[in-house]
Design a protein around this motif. Sequence first.
Motif, short mmCIF file in Angstrom:
data_model
loop_
_atom_site.label_atom_id
_atom_site.label_comp_id
_atom_site.label_asym_id
_atom_site.label_seq_id
_atom_site.Cartn_x
_atom_site.Cartn_y
_atom_site.Cartn_z
N TRP A 88 0.85 -1.20 0.00
CA TRP A 88 0.00 0.00 0.00
C TRP A 88 0.88 1.23 0.00
CZ3 TRP A 88 -2.01 2.73 4.84
CH2 TRP A 88 -2.90 3.76 4.49
N VAL B 54 -1.22 -1.07 -4.29
CA VAL B 54 -2.46 -0.35 -4.01
C VAL B 54 -2.09 1.06 -3.60
CG1 VAL B 54 -4.49 -0.25 -2.51
CG2 VAL B 54 -3.63 -2.47 -3.30
N GLY C 91 -7.16 2.70 0.40
CA GLY C 91 -6.74 1.51 -0.35
C GLY C 91 -6.44 0.34 0.55
N ARG D 246 -7.07 4.02 -5.45
CA ARG D 246 -8.31 4.34 -4.76
C ARG D 246 -8.63 5.82 -5.01
NH1 ARG D 246 -12.72 1.49 -3.21
NH2 ARG D 246 -13.78 2.49 -1.44
N TRP E 110 -12.38 2.50 -7.58
CA TRP E 110 -11.05 2.13 -8.02
C TRP E 110 -10.79 2.53 -9.48
CZ3 TRP E 110 -7.64 0.44 -4.55
CH2 TRP E 110 -8.10 -0.19 -3.39
#
Length: 251
Positions: free
Chosen positions: A115, A145, A150, A176, A182
């Motif tokens: 992330w 991500v 996210g 995100r 998304w």
Amino acid sequence: MIAAGVLTVTLGVTLATGGRGQLIADGVASGVDHSFGDAGFRLAAVQVKGASRLATPNILSAAGLHKDQPLMGLDLAAVKGRIEAVGWVKEAQVSRVLPDTLLISVQERRQLAVWQHKGRSVVIDDEGKTIPEADPARFSGLPLVVGEGGDTHAGEILPLLAQRPQLMSRLEALVRVDDRRWDLRLKDGALIQLPSIDEERALGRLERLEQRTRVLALGFERIDLRNPDTVAVRPRASQTLAPTTPPVDGV
């Protein structure tokens, strides 16, 4: 036989002394600890089961063990608590294996994605929790991500994408947007915009379009799936195809 005898005495004294039992028990426990140590029950080995090669050093460090500790004197609940504070670990069990071994069995958190948010990258599990000890550079095979929210929503979208390996293999990052929906950024620079609800239905429409037109292989600039009634495809500037908005029934 010596150890068993000491245990019997300890239980008898604790039960027979009423309010003074804890003080006497503490003193006797120290004696029991040394008795077991003298009998050979000292820590010589630690076995870790269920942990990856990367997680094991952090688990052993957190356990706080050292060689020749009296095995029977170890506070297993405290050891368990320290191990479960490690980010890799979802759950742990700690047990003695006489005469000289401690067994640590762990359920490791499943590494779901990397992330990226506010210039920082971390590894997250399938519940969106950060694994602080995990170096993101060593998890280049995990999906990327990006963006606020996210982490908490990756566990919802990634299983849907995993069912579509052709799309997943082309994926560069999941972005995100406004913590509502998304964008899928592909390795060739293309963008797929998903709706804020019913992503699975939208991905199904994309699958049917791919079966008919091989749009993923041909390339595009953007596919907009946000409108439940149309699929809008914007070709690359070098392509001569016009944008299309096929009806849902025709996709």
